[in-house]
Design an enzyme around this catalytic site. Structure first.
Site, PDB file in Angstrom:
ATOM      1  N   GLY A  78     -28.605   5.041  46.842  1.00 31.37           N
ATOM      2  CA  GLY A  78     -28.325   6.172  45.622  1.00 31.37           C
ATOM      3  C   GLY A  78     -26.848   6.050  45.127  1.00 31.37           C
ATOM      4  O   GLY A  78     -26.316   6.920  44.621  1.00 31.37           O
ATOM      5  N   SER A  79     -26.330   4.731  45.022  1.00 31.95           N
ATOM      6  CA  SER A  79     -24.892   4.584  44.622  1.00 31.95           C
ATOM      7  C   SER A  79     -25.052   4.796  43.129  1.00 31.95           C
ATOM      8  O   SER A  79     -24.132   5.343  42.304  1.00 31.95           O
ATOM      9  CB  SER A  79     -24.173   3.250  45.251  1.00 31.95           C
ATOM     10  OG  SER A  79     -25.033   2.028  44.371  1.00 31.95           O
ATOM     11  N   ASN A  80     -26.007   4.463  42.457  1.00 36.19           N
ATOM     12  CA  ASN A  80     -26.261   4.573  40.851  1.00 36.19           C
ATOM     13  C   ASN A  80     -26.205   6.055  40.644  1.00 36.19           C
ATOM     14  O   ASN A  80     -25.683   6.480  39.804  1.00 36.19           O
ATOM     15  CB  ASN A  80     -27.318   3.789  40.312  1.00 36.19           C
ATOM     16  CG  ASN A  80     -26.960   2.442  39.970  1.00 36.19           C
ATOM     17  OD1 ASN A  80     -26.427   2.180  38.901  1.00 36.19           O
ATOM     18  ND2 ASN A  80     -27.390   1.630  40.889  1.00 36.19           N
ATOM     19  N   LEU A 112     -38.536   2.708  43.897  1.00 39.58           N
ATOM     20  CA  LEU A 112     -39.349   1.681  43.965  1.00 39.58           C
ATOM     21  C   LEU A 112     -41.002   1.838  44.072  1.00 39.58           C
ATOM     22  O   LEU A 112     -41.454   1.088  44.163  1.00 39.58           O
ATOM     23  CB  LEU A 112     -38.946   0.992  45.381  1.00 39.58           C
ATOM     24  CG  LEU A 112     -37.492   0.642  45.780  1.00 39.58           C
ATOM     25  CD1 LEU A 112     -37.262   0.122  47.095  1.00 39.58           C
ATOM     26  CD2 LEU A 112     -37.001  -0.292  44.656  1.00 39.58           C
ATOM     27  N   ASN A 142     -35.587   2.816  33.630  1.00 42.84           N
ATOM     28  CA  ASN A 142     -35.628   2.263  34.638  1.00 42.84           C
ATOM     29  C   ASN A 142     -34.458   1.130  34.449  1.00 42.84           C
ATOM     30  O   ASN A 142     -34.002   0.870  33.620  1.00 42.84           O
ATOM     31  CB  ASN A 142     -36.662   1.456  35.316  1.00 42.84           C
ATOM     32  CG  ASN A 142     -36.632   0.676  36.586  1.00 42.84           C
ATOM     33  OD1 ASN A 142     -36.035   1.305  37.492  1.00 42.84           O
ATOM     34  ND2 ASN A 142     -36.952  -0.519  36.663  1.00 42.84           N
ATOM     35  N   HIS A 201     -33.327  -2.430  36.365  1.00 39.95           N
ATOM     36  CA  HIS A 201     -33.700  -3.402  37.065  1.00 39.95           C
ATOM     37  C   HIS A 201     -32.318  -4.572  37.280  1.00 39.95           C
ATOM     38  O   HIS A 201     -31.845  -4.680  36.375  1.00 39.95           O
ATOM     39  CB  HIS A 201     -34.800  -4.132  36.308  1.00 39.95           C
ATOM     40  CG  HIS A 201     -35.487  -5.315  37.220  1.00 39.95           C
ATOM     41  ND1 HIS A 201     -36.215  -4.871  38.329  1.00 39.95           N
ATOM     42  CD2 HIS A 201     -35.260  -6.700  37.147  1.00 39.95           C
ATOM     43  CE1 HIS A 201     -36.660  -6.202  38.879  1.00 39.95           C
ATOM     44  NE2 HIS A 201     -35.992  -7.214  38.500  1.00 39.95           N
ATOM     45  N   GLU A 252     -23.959  -2.354  36.814  1.00 43.10           N
ATOM     46  CA  GLU A 252     -24.731  -1.088  36.654  1.00 43.10           C
ATOM     47  C   GLU A 252     -24.074   0.114  36.367  1.00 43.10           C
ATOM     48  O   GLU A 252     -24.272   0.857  35.590  1.00 43.10           O
ATOM     49  CB  GLU A 252     -25.551  -1.103  38.078  1.00 43.10           C
ATOM     50  CG  GLU A 252     -26.794  -1.953  37.879  1.00 43.10           C
ATOM     51  CD  GLU A 252     -27.750  -2.081  39.153  1.00 43.10           C
ATOM     52  OE1 GLU A 252     -28.878  -2.443  38.996  1.00 43.10           O
ATOM     53  OE2 GLU A 252     -27.239  -1.451  40.106  1.00 43.10           O
TER      54      GLU A 252
HETATM   55  C1  GAR Z   1     -30.038  -1.052  42.172  1.00 44.86           C
HETATM   56  O1  GAR Z   1     -29.480  -2.500  41.951  1.00 44.86           O
HETATM   57  C2  GAR Z   1     -31.236  -1.224  41.101  1.00 44.86           C
HETATM   58  O2  GAR Z   1     -30.952  -2.039  39.998  1.00 44.86           O
HETATM   59  C3  GAR Z   1     -32.354  -1.554  42.055  1.00 44.86           C
HETATM   60  O3  GAR Z   1     -32.000  -1.161  43.233  1.00 44.86           O
HETATM   61  C4  GAR Z   1     -30.666  -0.959  43.389  1.00 44.86           C
HETATM   62  C5  GAR Z   1     -30.488   0.571  43.898  1.00 44.86           C
HETATM   63  O4  GAR Z   1     -29.153   0.480  44.457  1.00 44.86           O
HETATM   64  N1  GAR Z   1     -33.501  -1.358  41.575  1.00 44.86           N
HETATM   65  C6  GAR Z   1     -34.641  -2.018  41.467  1.00 44.86           C
HETATM   66  O5  GAR Z   1     -34.525  -3.210  42.316  1.00 44.86           O
HETATM   67  C7  GAR Z   1     -35.889  -1.662  40.755  1.00 44.86           C
HETATM   68  N2  GAR Z   1     -36.808  -2.731  40.893  1.00 44.86           N
HETATM   69  P1  GAR Z   1     -28.427   1.943  44.734  1.00 44.86           P
HETATM   70  O6  GAR Z   1     -29.376   2.798  45.557  1.00 44.86           O
HETATM   71  O7  GAR Z   1     -27.075   1.800  45.481  1.00 44.86           O
HETATM   72  O8  GAR Z   1     -28.330   2.769  43.336  1.00 44.86           O
END
Ligand code: GAR
Length: 191
Positions: free
Chosen positions: A14-16, A87, A104, A106, A176
């Site tokens: 969940g850093s995003n 996911l 989304n 990616h 991101e």
């Molecule tokens: C992110 O890099 C996102 O782009 C990716 O999961 C990571 C989550 O990081 N998403 C996918 O791979 C979707 N197919 P986070 O939990 O630290 O935000």
């Protein structure tokens, strides 16, 4: 602009989510209505508690077999549903209920390195194995197929030969954090 509501979906760290929440903290016209997760022990839940944001865990039955999450979303009526490291595939009934309102992120330059099973570090390992000289991010609308919806925004980063998968992940995460909140804001402004 009238106040816009966002719902975030996440499955892991969940850093995003944290970055998006922090970005909109200073923007009174955008509210994070809720953060939804499919993982009971996801780190994103701790982040939400710390950030004072409501989070909710749901299981496969609630998501896929009943209308529980669909009805919850209809009740919130978000202007945008944002998948930030989520996911599971989004059920068709939710996609149909929110046309062009689900996006989304990616961690690669789609159409490369997309599709079922391509997420997180798996993507960066594949990029490394193929000796790519660049990678990046793709923000796109969500349709019935994994990673195939219309592309909204891409950004690239260079990869050097001695970058390992973790280095690539760090570069992609930085992109991101820089781009995702701004793209969300732009989409909300253009609605
Ligand atoms: C992110 O890099 C996102 O782009 C990716 O999961 C990571 C989550 O990081 N998403 C996918 O791979 C979707 N197919 P986070 O939990 O630290 O935000």
């Amino acid at each position: 602009m009238k106040t816009k509501r966002i719902v975030l979906f996440a499955s892991g760290s969940g850093s995003n989510v944290e970055n998006i929440v922090q970005y909109f903290q200073t923007k009174p016209n955008v509210t994070i209505a809720s953060v939804l997760t499919n993982k009971r022990d996801a780190k994103v839940i701790d982040r939400c508690n710390r950030l004072n944001i409501s989070s909710l865990w749901f299981n496969k039955i609630a998501f896929q077999e009943t209308d529980c999450i669909l009805d919850l979303l209809k009740g919130i009526n978000p202007d945008l549903i944002v998948l930030a490291g989520f996911l599971w595939k989004i059920p068709e009934k939710i996609i149909k209920a929110f046309p062009n309102r689900i996006i989304n992120i990616h961690p690669a330059l789609l159409p490369k390195y997309g599709g079922k099973g391509m997420y997180g570090n798996r993507v960066h390992k594949a990029v490394k194995e193929n000796h790519e000289s660049e990678s990046g991010i793709t923000i796109h609308y969500v349709n019935e197929n994994y990673d195939e919806g219309a592309i909204i925004h891409q950004a690239k980063t260079k990869i050097s030969a001695d970058d390992n998968a973790d280095d690539i992940a760090a570069k992609v995460h930085a992109l991101e954090y820089e781009h995702f909140p701004k793209v969300i804001e732009q989409l909300l402004l253009s609605q």
